[in-house]
Design an enzyme around this catalytic site. Sequence first.
Site, PDB file in Angstrom:
ATOM      1  N   GLU A 132      -1.456  11.559   3.655  1.00 14.90           N
ATOM      2  CA  GLU A 132      -2.101  11.317   4.898  1.00 14.90           C
ATOM      3  C   GLU A 132      -2.269  12.707   5.478  1.00 14.90           C
ATOM      4  OE1 GLU A 132      -3.375   7.099   6.035  1.00 14.90           O
ATOM      5  OE2 GLU A 132      -1.293   7.422   6.524  1.00 14.90           O
ATOM      6  N   GLU A 186       1.011  -1.017   0.105  1.00 10.63           N
ATOM      7  CA  GLU A 186      -0.052  -0.339  -0.726  1.00 10.63           C
ATOM      8  C   GLU A 186       0.612   1.360   0.265  1.00 10.63           C
ATOM      9  OE1 GLU A 186      -3.372   0.029   2.996  1.00 10.63           O
ATOM     10  OE2 GLU A 186      -2.896   2.440   2.944  1.00 10.63           O
TER      11      GLU A 186
END
Length: 247
Positions: free
Chosen positions: A136, A131
């Site tokens: 973020e 991933e």
Amino acid sequence: MNKLIWQQDFVHHPTDLKEWNIRLGNDLLDDLGHVLAPGWGNGEQQFYTGNHHNLYIDQSGLNLCAHREETLANGQRFAYTSARIDTKDHFSFCYGKLVVRAKLPVGHGLWPAVWLLPQQQAYGPWPASGEIDMLEAKGRLPQHVFGTLHYGKDWDHKVTDEFSYQLEKGTINEFHDYAMEWNADSIRWLIDGHCYAERELRPGITPFDEQFYLVLNLAVGGWYDNVPVDEAALPAVMTVSNIWVYQ
């Protein structure tokens, strides 16, 4: 990485999101639709919808909006709604430069993200096939952004390589160009042209040599920043004006 291979201009050429999947609910599902974990595997508290007040395009771009809104589904009650979309089976790439111009919401418990998952799980289920978290943010930290890699042969051997950067001026609640440069040797994270982190890739260890698709979402709550949700910050909006992919 000078050839533009894919673009989404939500300001000048609004689309109908035909190249995106609109994900619904609160459960993390496998490819067959079976429930793997509630809260999208992260303890998230929102229920994702495709409703216009959660997902819409206006003069600023594509908006993912989190609301304080009770939803009852499958016998469960959820306090928040928001939006999550991805390009699985529509667009994926291996190696190149991804640039996303975005403005992110501020407030405790808000978790906006731009990230990538493998189109085909060539090395096995998560985290084995990897991933890539290009961006973020933790809404309670308005001057910080994060980039992360997840991989490892199984849950017990999961590896998390996380990097962070503190803005010298301004906040995430202003438009910035977030970017990732990815080749066979490394992945680099950038903001407004400044590279703040680089991770070397190693064949046989880091599984980032396959096609990955793009995910955009705005979560509420969750284990990434396990703090009480500031409901005074809702509704909260994550706005994406443009996306470019170069090879």
